[in-house]
Design an enzyme around this catalytic site. Structure first.
Site, short mmCIF file in Angstrom:
data_model
loop_
_atom_site.label_atom_id
_atom_site.label_comp_id
_atom_site.label_asym_id
_atom_site.label_seq_id
_atom_site.Cartn_x
_atom_site.Cartn_y
_atom_site.Cartn_z
N HIS A 1 49.43 37.11 45.40
CA HIS A 1 50.97 37.46 45.13
C HIS A 1 51.18 37.77 43.53
O HIS A 1 50.68 36.74 43.08
CB HIS A 1 51.79 36.56 45.76
CG HIS A 1 53.28 36.82 45.59
ND1 HIS A 1 53.92 38.13 45.56
CD2 HIS A 1 54.38 36.06 45.00
CE1 HIS A 1 55.01 38.04 45.37
NE2 HIS A 1 55.41 36.81 44.81
N ASN B 1 57.59 41.71 40.39
CA ASN B 1 57.41 40.90 41.44
C ASN B 1 58.27 41.51 42.57
O ASN B 1 59.12 41.79 42.96
CB ASN B 1 57.90 39.59 41.25
CG ASN B 1 57.67 38.64 42.73
OD1 ASN B 1 57.60 39.10 43.97
ND2 ASN B 1 58.06 37.27 42.49
N CYS C 1 58.28 35.50 49.81
CA CYS C 1 57.16 36.31 49.18
C CYS C 1 55.52 35.90 49.95
O CYS C 1 54.54 36.91 49.89
CB CYS C 1 56.57 35.95 47.59
SG CYS C 1 58.24 36.25 46.77
C1 LIG Z 1 60.64 32.64 35.54
C2 LIG Z 1 59.59 32.30 34.68
C3 LIG Z 1 58.99 33.66 34.35
C4 LIG Z 1 60.17 31.74 33.40
O1 LIG Z 1 59.29 31.35 32.72
P1 LIG Z 1 59.20 29.89 31.93
O2 LIG Z 1 58.10 29.91 30.74
O3 LIG Z 1 59.11 28.88 33.14
O4 LIG Z 1 60.55 29.90 31.34
P2 LIG Z 1 61.69 28.75 31.46
O5 LIG Z 1 62.57 28.84 32.67
O6 LIG Z 1 61.09 27.38 31.24
O7 LIG Z 1 62.52 28.81 30.30
C5 LIG Z 1 62.16 28.93 28.95
C6 LIG Z 1 63.30 29.44 27.80
O8 LIG Z 1 62.96 30.83 28.21
C7 LIG Z 1 64.63 31.26 28.50
N1 LIG Z 1 64.40 32.49 29.23
C8 LIG Z 1 64.50 32.46 30.54
N2 LIG Z 1 64.39 33.80 30.89
C9 LIG Z 1 64.32 34.80 29.65
C10 LIG Z 1 64.47 35.90 29.24
N3 LIG Z 1 64.31 36.85 30.32
N4 LIG Z 1 64.26 36.22 28.07
C11 LIG Z 1 64.24 35.32 27.08
N5 LIG Z 1 64.18 34.07 27.40
C12 LIG Z 1 64.40 33.57 28.74
C13 LIG Z 1 65.25 30.19 28.90
O9 LIG Z 1 66.61 30.34 29.22
C14 LIG Z 1 64.93 28.71 28.58
O10 LIG Z 1 65.43 28.96 27.48
P3 LIG Z 1 65.81 27.49 26.90
O11 LIG Z 1 64.26 26.57 26.47
O12 LIG Z 1 66.64 27.70 25.44
O13 LIG Z 1 66.53 26.51 27.67
C15 LIG Z 1 58.68 31.59 35.33
O14 LIG Z 1 59.16 30.17 35.38
C16 LIG Z 1 58.10 31.84 36.76
O15 LIG Z 1 57.36 33.05 36.88
N6 LIG Z 1 58.31 30.88 37.68
C17 LIG Z 1 57.76 31.14 39.05
C18 LIG Z 1 58.24 32.43 39.68
C19 LIG Z 1 57.72 32.38 41.12
O16 LIG Z 1 56.50 31.96 41.35
N7 LIG Z 1 58.38 32.80 42.31
C20 LIG Z 1 57.74 32.44 43.46
C21 LIG Z 1 57.52 33.63 44.29
S1 LIG Z 1 58.86 34.81 44.08
#
Ligand SMILES: CC(C)(COP(=O)(O)OP(=O)(O)OC[C@H]1O[C@@H](n2cnc3c(N)ncnc32)[C@H](O)[C@@H]1OP(=O)(O)O)[C@@H](O)C(=O)NCCC(=O)NCCS
Length: 327
Positions: free
Chosen positions: A254, A284, A113
């Protein structure tokens, strides 16, 4: 002083909009979860017969036209992407041919990214050294074709599109003031596509069966380091050029997650009024997100002559980067 000035911008996105409501039917998720946790409402997805160079070419064409620079005057084309048309040859070769860049050499830049800002840094160095007068930089991705549509943690996030800028050597105070790029391979497992390369090659069936040629991400771990790294690199590029966050007119981060953008903005002290957020409409788009947002700002009059523009990105590698531009 000779600087690299952004003389033209462009963007191109697929027509097809994939909404959160449609994703609810594909994986175990809800519109409420996606909006609350990411800020995304819909994203653009390429058709089966569309591929990267189509969108990269159109974005590049707009940037050239906006600048009024003939194709044969471009000395270098850099295409920042992790999703080229095919592994060989570089997507940049297709784009250069499509645009008639007969005097340019062209290559792809792979920095996740952060790819667009890495490419901007290289382009700026080519202009500063006198090796090119005009450089076309395109950031584009077709991530939808590398997404595992059974993985709710990633398939809701990634999407397709391309943005471009033309950089031209010009005397004066306007243009790229500085770019800071960073890499840390010790956490390379945070965001990967483990299959398809020489480590887990595509000519071994087990690698395909194990779904290795798909994007994988440790979302939660990535989130925390993204906030810290984006903040630090933004502060550094500002400090290097003798500015503070108070001097920034427009901040283009980003577009990975609205919560990341808000956290970085609050740490920097740059409020929503100065921060560009379009992730709700595009998801994204990795290396494409900053040039797409930049082009929207330019065409909507959101950026005015003399404005100080801060851009920062974070992604697979890990890589991260910040750039400062006087418009
Ligand atoms: C991916 C992202 C949106 C996930 O959000 P989060 O708040 O961190 O969520 P988590 O990964 O901690 O998961 C929390 C819960 O939601 C669940 N979950 C994940 N995706 C889900 C979805 N699409 N719908 C519903 N629940 C979801 C997980 O399984 C987890 O459940 P659990 O607690 O029962 O295990 C977030 O972590 C993110 O944006 N990360 C960074 C991305 C990034 O910067 N990338 C770099 C550039 S590409």
């Amino acid at each position: 002083m000779i600087r690299s000035v952004i003389t033209g911008t462009g963007r191109s996105l697929p027509e097809r909009r994939l909404t959160n409501a449609e994703l609810e039917k594909m994986v175990d998720t809800t519109d409420e979860w996606i909006v609350a946790r990411t800020g995304i409402r819909e994203r653009r997805i390429a058709a089966p017969d569309e591929f990267l160079s189509k969108f990269a070419t159109e974005a590049g064409r707009q940037a050239l036209e906006g600048a009024g620079v003939p194709a044969e005057k471009v000395g270098l084309l850099i295409c920042a992407t992790v999703t080229p048309d095919m592994p060989i040859p570089a997507a940049a070769c297709f784009v250069a041919h499509n645009l008639g860049l007969t005097n340019a050499y062209a290559f792809d830049m792979q920095a996740g990214c952060s790819g667009f800002l890495y490419a901007l840094s290289v382009a700026d160095a080519f202009i500063a050294s006198g090796r090119a007068e005009h450089v076309l930089v395109v950031g584009g991705e077709i991530l939808s074709k590398y997404v595992d549509w059974t993985d709710r943690g990633t398939c809701i996030l990634f999407a397709d599109g391309a943005g471009a800028v033309l950089l031209s050597a010009k005397e004066g105070e306007k243009g790229i003031l500085g770019v800071v790029c960073r890499t840390d391979g010790s956490q390379s497992d945070f965001i990967t596509m483990p299959g398809g390369g020489s480590r887990n090659p595509p000519n071994i069936k087990e690698n395909i069966d194990a779904r290795l040629p798909f994007i994988k991400m440790k979302g939660n771990e990535t989130f925390k380091i993204a906030v810290r790294s984006l903040t630090e690199v933004s502060e550094q590029v500002l400090r290097d050029q003798g500015f503070t966050a108070a001097d920034v007119d427009v901040f283009i981060p980003h577009q990975a997650n609205t919560r990341i953008i808000e956290a970085v903005g609050s740490r920097l002290g740059i409020g929503a009024d100065r921060t560009i957020v379009n992730i709700a409409r595009y998801g994204n788009t990795s290396a494409a997100s900053i040039p797409i947002a930049l082009d929207e700002c330019v065409r909507e009059g959101r950026i005015q002559p003399g404005n100080l523009i801060l851009m920062s990105a974070f992604g697979a590698g890990l890589t991260w980067a910040g750039a400062l531009v006087r418009w």
